[in-house]
Scaffold this motif. Structure first.
Motif, PDB file in Angstrom:
ATOM      1  N   LEU A   4       0.910  -1.097   0.000  1.00 30.04           N
ATOM      2  CA  LEU A   4      -0.054  -0.224   0.162  1.00 30.04           C
ATOM      3  C   LEU A   4       0.679   1.364  -0.115  1.00 30.04           C
ATOM      4  O   LEU A   4       1.732   1.260   0.571  1.00 30.04           O
ATOM      5  CB  LEU A   4      -0.704   0.009   1.166  1.00 30.04           C
ATOM      6  N   ARG A   5       0.429   2.153  -0.801  1.00 30.70           N
ATOM      7  CA  ARG A   5       1.274   3.456  -0.778  1.00 30.70           C
ATOM      8  C   ARG A   5       0.217   4.410  -0.712  1.00 30.70           C
ATOM      9  O   ARG A   5      -0.838   4.491  -1.118  1.00 30.70           O
ATOM     10  CB  ARG A   5       1.890   3.688  -1.951  1.00 30.70           C
ATOM     11  N   ALA A  27       5.920  13.531  -6.850  1.00 23.94           N
ATOM     12  CA  ALA A  27       6.999  12.896  -7.684  1.00 23.94           C
ATOM     13  C   ALA A  27       8.293  12.779  -6.653  1.00 23.94           C
ATOM     14  O   ALA A  27       8.903  11.753  -6.514  1.00 23.94           O
ATOM     15  CB  ALA A  27       7.469  13.705  -8.862  1.00 23.94           C
ATOM     16  N   CYS A  28       8.507  13.866  -5.928  1.00 21.35           N
ATOM     17  CA  CYS A  28       9.352  14.009  -4.964  1.00 21.35           C
ATOM     18  C   CYS A  28       9.421  13.029  -3.756  1.00 21.35           C
ATOM     19  O   CYS A  28      10.430  12.516  -3.259  1.00 21.35           O
ATOM     20  CB  CYS A  28       9.830  15.247  -4.528  1.00 21.35           C
ATOM     21  N   LEU A  29       8.271  12.678  -3.363  1.00 22.59           N
ATOM     22  CA  LEU A  29       8.062  11.891  -2.147  1.00 22.59           C
ATOM     23  C   LEU A  29       7.361  10.551  -2.468  1.00 22.59           C
ATOM     24  O   LEU A  29       7.287   9.588  -1.661  1.00 22.59           O
ATOM     25  CB  LEU A  29       6.776  12.529  -1.190  1.00 22.59           C
ATOM     26  N   ILE A 143       1.825  19.674   4.152  1.00 18.31           N
ATOM     27  CA  ILE A 143       1.953  19.424   5.858  1.00 18.31           C
ATOM     28  C   ILE A 143       1.160  18.109   6.012  1.00 18.31           C
ATOM     29  O   ILE A 143       1.738  16.927   6.720  1.00 18.31           O
ATOM     30  CB  ILE A 143       1.487  20.518   6.381  1.00 18.31           C
ATOM     31  N   GLY A 144       0.032  17.817   5.305  1.00 19.85           N
ATOM     32  CA  GLY A 144      -0.566  16.624   5.556  1.00 19.85           C
ATOM     33  C   GLY A 144       0.200  15.388   5.162  1.00 19.85           C
ATOM     34  O   GLY A 144       0.215  14.516   5.905  1.00 19.85           O
ATOM     35  N   LEU A 145       0.839  15.628   4.052  1.00 19.00           N
ATOM     36  CA  LEU A 145       1.870  14.139   3.531  1.00 19.00           C
ATOM     37  C   LEU A 145       2.786  14.075   4.620  1.00 19.00           C
ATOM     38  O   LEU A 145       3.174  13.003   4.549  1.00 19.00           O
ATOM     39  CB  LEU A 145       2.010  14.400   2.219  1.00 19.00           C
ATOM     40  N   GLY A 146       3.642  15.203   4.748  1.00 16.53           N
ATOM     41  CA  GLY A 146       4.636  15.039   5.771  1.00 16.53           C
ATOM     42  C   GLY A 146       4.275  14.414   7.043  1.00 16.53           C
ATOM     43  O   GLY A 146       5.133  13.420   7.388  1.00 16.53           O
ATOM     44  N   GLU A 147       3.245  14.724   7.473  1.00 12.84           N
ATOM     45  CA  GLU A 147       2.630  14.116   8.988  1.00 12.84           C
ATOM     46  C   GLU A 147       2.407  12.555   8.653  1.00 12.84           C
ATOM     47  O   GLU A 147       2.920  11.812   9.177  1.00 12.84           O
ATOM     48  CB  GLU A 147       1.529  14.759   9.471  1.00 12.84           C
ATOM     49  N   ALA A 148       1.720  12.308   7.630  1.00 13.16           N
ATOM     50  CA  ALA A 148       1.102  10.979   7.124  1.00 13.16           C
ATOM     51  C   ALA A 148       2.361  10.057   7.003  1.00 13.16           C
ATOM     52  O   ALA A 148       2.499   8.951   7.456  1.00 13.16           O
ATOM     53  CB  ALA A 148       0.328  10.961   5.959  1.00 13.16           C
ATOM     54  N   LEU A 149       3.293  10.650   5.938  1.00 16.76           N
ATOM     55  CA  LEU A 149       4.450   9.894   5.712  1.00 16.76           C
ATOM     56  C   LEU A 149       5.306   9.501   6.980  1.00 16.76           C
ATOM     57  O   LEU A 149       6.132   8.523   7.239  1.00 16.76           O
ATOM     58  CB  LEU A 149       5.307  10.363   4.740  1.00 16.76           C
ATOM     59  N   ARG A 150       5.564  10.733   7.985  1.00 21.51           N
ATOM     60  CA  ARG A 150       6.339  10.520   8.950  1.00 21.51           C
ATOM     61  C   ARG A 150       5.721   9.258   9.824  1.00 21.51           C
ATOM     62  O   ARG A 150       6.333   8.429  10.490  1.00 21.51           O
ATOM     63  CB  ARG A 150       6.419  11.932   9.882  1.00 21.51           C
ATOM     64  N   THR A 152       3.848   6.588   8.951  1.00 25.04           N
ATOM     65  CA  THR A 152       3.768   5.514   8.513  1.00 25.04           C
ATOM     66  C   THR A 152       5.131   4.991   8.215  1.00 25.04           C
ATOM     67  O   THR A 152       5.240   4.006   7.547  1.00 25.04           O
ATOM     68  CB  THR A 152       2.872   5.613   7.287  1.00 25.04           C
ATOM     69  N   GLY A 153       6.096   6.075   8.176  1.00 21.71           N
ATOM     70  CA  GLY A 153       7.516   5.265   7.652  1.00 21.71           C
ATOM     71  C   GLY A 153       7.634   5.492   6.267  1.00 21.71           C
ATOM     72  O   GLY A 153       8.354   4.653   5.665  1.00 21.71           O
ATOM     73  N   GLY A 154       6.974   6.175   5.537  1.00 14.96           N
ATOM     74  CA  GLY A 154       6.552   6.271   4.014  1.00 14.96           C
ATOM     75  C   GLY A 154       7.416   7.223   3.523  1.00 14.96           C
ATOM     76  O   GLY A 154       7.296   7.235   2.234  1.00 14.96           O
ATOM     77  N   PHE A 155       8.340   7.724   4.279  1.00 15.81           N
ATOM     78  CA  PHE A 155       9.093   8.750   3.381  1.00 15.81           C
ATOM     79  C   PHE A 155      10.206   7.928   2.585  1.00 15.81           C
ATOM     80  O   PHE A 155      10.707   6.729   2.907  1.00 15.81           O
ATOM     81  CB  PHE A 155      10.218   9.645   4.351  1.00 15.81           C
ATOM     82  N   PRO A 156      10.812   8.390   1.272  1.00 14.12           N
ATOM     83  CA  PRO A 156      11.851   7.760   0.643  1.00 14.12           C
ATOM     84  C   PRO A 156      13.154   7.416   1.076  1.00 14.12           C
ATOM     85  O   PRO A 156      13.338   8.349   2.090  1.00 14.12           O
ATOM     86  CB  PRO A 156      11.978   8.652  -0.429  1.00 14.12           C
ATOM     87  N   SER A 157      13.452   6.372   0.972  1.00 18.38           N
ATOM     88  CA  SER A 157      14.890   6.176   1.589  1.00 18.38           C
ATOM     89  C   SER A 157      16.098   6.911   1.095  1.00 18.38           C
ATOM     90  O   SER A 157      15.989   7.207  -0.103  1.00 18.38           O
ATOM     91  CB  SER A 157      15.092   4.639   1.675  1.00 18.38           C
TER      92      SER A 157
END
Length: 162
Positions: A4-5, A27-29, A143-150, A152-157
């Motif tokens: 899931l992404r 694209a960046c995230l 802001i929303g994506l930043g918090e959601a990715l933080r 869920t550990g979903g930021f790009p490696s």
């Protein structure tokens, strides 16, 4: 992160530059972007390419010709629909995001209609100073994506350096 992404959905965007910003952000995230039409501006493959600039090859964009088409798409069966709205029920920092969530942003001029509010599993707001009316839609999405990715550990490696 699993199969899931996270997804970002823009509901009938009014401003082409905001769509371009959304494409670049996703694209960046590494986040999928859903564009729910009709847009308030002509949207063709050529204009979409122009809005994406050189981020087009990195972007994963799906266009939906209506709200109904978006809601019936196969990918919509994954995760929850999380609406960001000034009429939100709770602040984003109190919400627990999941990897398959779709963060939905409304039109810059009018938000979303009641049927869209009703379809959302959660309605969130970003706390602002009382003197401020609202954020730009892509600033709010960031802001929303930043918090959601933080969460869920979903930021790009990051690439490993020697």
């Amino acid at each position: 992160m699993g199969s899931l992404r996270m997804r970002l959905a823009l509901f009938q965007p009014d401003i082409p530059q905001n769509l371009g910003g959304g494409i670049r952000l996703c694209a960046c995230l590494g986040v999928r972007l859903d564009v729910i039409e009709p847009c308030a501006f002509p949207l063709s493959d050529k204009s979409l390419k122009r809005a994406a600039l050189d981020y087009g090859p990195l972007a994963d964009i799906t266009r939906h010709d209506s709200w109904t088409a978006f809601m019936t798409a196969d990918a919509r069966r994954e995760g929850r629909l999380v609406l960001f709205t000034t009429r939100g029920a709770g602040p984003l920092h109190d919400f627990r995001f999941a990897p398959g969530d779709t963060l939905l942003m409304g039109r810059e001029s009018a938000g979303v209609p009641d049927e869209v509010h009703a379809a959302a599993a959660a309605r969130l707001f970003i706390p602002l100073r009382s003197e401020a009316r609202s954020l730009n839609v892509i600033a709010a999405a960031s802001i929303g994506l930043g918090e959601a990715l933080r969460q869920t550990g979903g930021f790009p490696s990051l690439p490993r350096t020697a």
